[in-house]
Design a protein around this motif. Sequence first.
Motif, mmCIF file in Angstrom:
data_model
loop_
_atom_site.group_PDB
_atom_site.id
_atom_site.type_symbol
_atom_site.label_atom_id
_atom_site.label_comp_id
_atom_site.label_asym_id
_atom_site.label_seq_id
_atom_site.Cartn_x
_atom_site.Cartn_y
_atom_site.Cartn_z
ATOM 1 N N THR A 31 -3.339 -9.275 -0.343
ATOM 2 C CA THR A 31 -3.307 -10.467 0.506
ATOM 3 C C THR A 31 -2.619 -11.630 -0.202
ATOM 4 O OG1 THR A 31 -5.537 -11.085 -0.253
ATOM 5 C CG2 THR A 31 -5.383 -9.844 1.796
ATOM 6 N N ASP A 32 -2.858 -11.773 -1.509
ATOM 7 C CA ASP A 32 -2.181 -12.832 -2.271
ATOM 8 C C ASP A 32 -0.675 -12.611 -2.277
ATOM 9 O OD1 ASP A 32 -4.623 -13.951 -2.787
ATOM 10 O OD2 ASP A 32 -4.784 -13.188 -4.838
ATOM 11 N N SER A 33 -0.261 -11.357 -2.442
ATOM 12 C CA SER A 33 1.170 -11.029 -2.460
ATOM 13 C C SER A 33 1.816 -11.351 -1.114
ATOM 14 C CB SER A 33 1.349 -9.549 -2.791
ATOM 15 O OG SER A 33 2.701 -9.167 -2.663
ATOM 16 N N LEU A 34 1.132 -10.981 -0.017
ATOM 17 C CA LEU A 34 1.674 -11.278 1.315
ATOM 18 C C LEU A 34 1.733 -12.784 1.557
ATOM 19 C CD1 LEU A 34 0.006 -8.596 3.623
ATOM 20 C CD2 LEU A 34 2.401 -8.754 2.963
ATOM 21 N N LYS A 205 0.951 6.566 -2.931
ATOM 22 C CA LYS A 205 -0.215 5.946 -3.549
ATOM 23 C C LYS A 205 -0.104 4.428 -3.607
ATOM 24 C CE LYS A 205 -1.238 10.068 -6.293
ATOM 25 N NZ LYS A 205 -0.339 10.886 -5.484
ATOM 26 N N SER A 206 1.058 3.875 -3.222
ATOM 27 C CA SER A 206 1.221 2.423 -3.229
ATOM 28 C C SER A 206 0.642 1.771 -1.980
ATOM 29 C CB SER A 206 2.711 2.065 -3.335
ATOM 30 O OG SER A 206 3.428 2.568 -2.221
ATOM 31 N N SER A 207 0.269 2.580 -0.966
ATOM 32 C CA SER A 207 -0.342 2.039 0.242
ATOM 33 C C SER A 207 -1.682 1.390 -0.103
ATOM 34 C CB SER A 207 -0.562 3.158 1.265
ATOM 35 O OG SER A 207 -1.439 2.746 2.280
ATOM 36 N N TYR A 208 -1.953 0.211 0.507
ATOM 37 C CA TYR A 208 -3.180 -0.503 0.174
ATOM 38 C C TYR A 208 -4.424 0.150 0.785
ATOM 39 C CZ TYR A 208 -3.132 -2.728 4.809
ATOM 40 O OH TYR A 208 -3.146 -2.965 6.160
ATOM 41 N N THR A 209 -4.235 1.131 1.699
ATOM 42 C CA THR A 209 -5.387 1.843 2.270
ATOM 43 C C THR A 209 -5.489 3.266 1.732
ATOM 44 O OG1 THR A 209 -4.021 2.513 4.149
ATOM 45 C CG2 THR A 209 -5.323 0.502 4.405
ATOM 46 N N TYR A 210 -4.618 3.653 0.783
ATOM 47 C CA TYR A 210 -4.558 5.045 0.318
ATOM 48 C C TYR A 210 -5.902 5.509 -0.243
ATOM 49 C CZ TYR A 210 -3.532 9.016 -2.690
ATOM 50 O OH TYR A 210 -3.563 10.238 -3.306
ATOM 51 N N LYS A 211 -6.493 4.721 -1.144
ATOM 52 C CA LYS A 211 -7.734 5.149 -1.794
ATOM 53 C C LYS A 211 -8.867 5.298 -0.787
ATOM 54 C CE LYS A 211 -6.678 3.065 -6.290
ATOM 55 N NZ LYS A 211 -7.100 2.044 -7.291
ATOM 56 N N GLU A 212 -8.959 4.352 0.157
ATOM 57 C CA GLU A 212 -10.034 4.411 1.155
ATOM 58 C C GLU A 212 -9.890 5.667 2.029
ATOM 59 O OE1 GLU A 212 -9.297 0.702 2.988
ATOM 60 O OE2 GLU A 212 -10.472 -0.452 1.564
ATOM 61 N N THR A 213 -8.645 5.950 2.460
ATOM 62 C CA THR A 213 -8.405 7.145 3.279
ATOM 63 C C THR A 213 -8.774 8.408 2.511
ATOM 64 O OG1 THR A 213 -6.590 5.992 4.384
ATOM 65 C CG2 THR A 213 -6.684 8.382 4.638
#
Length: 665
Positions: A31-34, A205-213
């Motif tokens: 969110t900070d990056s966006l 693995k760079s997706s911000y939802t990857y780990k949750e999925t």
Amino acid sequence: MKNKLLLLFILFVSQAYPQRVYTLDDDKSYTDSLTQLIKSTRVDSIKCISSFRLADLYRRGKKNELADEYLALANTIAPKYPFLKDVAVYYNSIPYLSKGDIDNFGKQLSLANTKLKKYKTKDSYSLRAYILRNLSIVKQVQNNEKEAMRILIEEAMPLAEKGGNYEVLSGLYKSVAIIFMNNEERTKAETYLKSAKEYIEKASKSSYTYKETKVEIYVIDSENMTHLEKLVDAKKSLDKAYEILKKYPKSNMNGGYYFSEGYYFYKIKQFENSLKSYDKGIANSMLYQDVFSANRLKFAKHLPFKAMNRHEDIKNVLLDLIENSNPFVVDEKNYSLELAQTFEKLGDIKNAYKYSSRYIALNDSLNEIQSKEKITALEAKFNKAENEKKISQLEAQRERDKLIAENNKLYYGLLVAISVLLLLLVIFLWINSKNQKKIAIEHAKNYTQNLTALKNQKEIEVMQAMIKGEESERKRIARDLHDGIGSMLSSLKMRFMKVNSSSEVDLNEIDNMNTLLTNSITELRQVSYNLIPESLLKLGLEHALNDLCHMLKTENVRIDFHANAIKDDIPESMQITIYRIVQELLSNALKHSKSSEILVDCSQNQSRFFITVEDNGIGFDTNKMDVFEGQGLKNLKNRVELLNGKIEIDSSKERGTVFNIELSL
């Protein structure tokens, strides 16, 4: 609702925005990056899509005021771009979900999918697949599992494959598996969960939802494997989920993990460990006020309690669930049945009878609803059968009348002729089917060969273009050395010989020789700088780009350079390629645009690098780029392809020219 898993899955969807049910709570850096990208970029399209994503993130985090702010910002920009205008339909549907308006949410999802059909890009395919996944969940909430399954398999999965988005594809396979689990078809669910695991391991693995999925897939797979008594595989999936969750001990995803872990311990008869896992899950769920998950975990404790003959503990847990949890009817029915059996074990016949009667009443109530549905279905089938029977009787009567009127010989002849025709038709269809299969196999082979040939041809073209560009660069350097430094050194040699042969020292001649030598050194440094800038090697990419812009600006052309979050750990070969891309863009603008101002904006977001070069010049016709004779644009495209990038060009006489480039580091 067929079981607890469906309830939990639907709860995740219906409450995903008031309260995130499954999250590692690790979105702050993203969110900070966006936020920084939205503030720094001057490109409206980037600002718009970044604002949509940020609004989505804040909505998930229950920060509705910030979500509304960025959604409003994106909606002011989106109408300028047809694609973003259609994307906005999806992002503007999300507030319906946060209000619990499932019907309108589903209508807006269908509208967004329809509007995005005209775009044939990987991004649009992936977004449509995600939208259809949500629409499938809406159909499950509306008790239309058949349509939900059709949407996932026939529409969403092919789109996800076209888009090459393995994370979305893994989520789709998981969704199909959940439908099978809800219908107690665990073996079929196992097949789809296997595919879900394979795709999530291939996903970015760079997706911000990857780990949750990934955690969600392995937790669900562990529960299913445990139910199938495949305990070794269940433990492997648990370990996969734990490798991620151990870094996030306070994540509210731990509730689901501890449920699967407790179920696994119960199956291997480690009842105390099973109870400990369930208690950890209850504590985690209550920390986030997730009452539904907590109740699911509490009810699961009755199994290890029963195995340990701790009937008093079963009684206390179930009474608490009935009296304090406001359960669904199907859950209250299950609680009552277990309580009746528990009181019987404890010798309390009065309460055993009480809860047995309660169970029967609840079961009758559920059966009544199901019976009404069955009666309606049977009535429809009966009416259909009666109509078909009447039609059949009329047709039979007509046939009898026809047969009586016809000649027996003609009848048998006609029957033989029909039989022969049917036989010929069957033979023809069989032969045609074999031929079609052969043709299909041949087409598949030809397609594969053509695809391989096209890929090889494209690689050869890129290599030839790079070699041609390098050869052109060598010729330019040779020309600079010959015409510039070579001629000056030749002149210097002649002057030196003249001074050497003279008996008197001419001071003016020595000054001229000194000036000539100084110019040669300066020229040599310029050629060296054009090869590889010294500031790039010593100070990094950002300083080199800044020096380049400063060096190329003139009295008539102002060049502004802006940089945002450019890291120093970019490999040197990539830095040189990025430098050459910006150098080529500036060179083209200075030669052809007739502009007075040029803006250069470079930024980095994790593994993505963004370049924007904008001028206020005369522009050019982008439809005629393929007929340009120069190597500049061809070299630019080759360098962008070298970094798996994308390039967008917007040019007109009124607005000038804008190059938007996105590179993968």
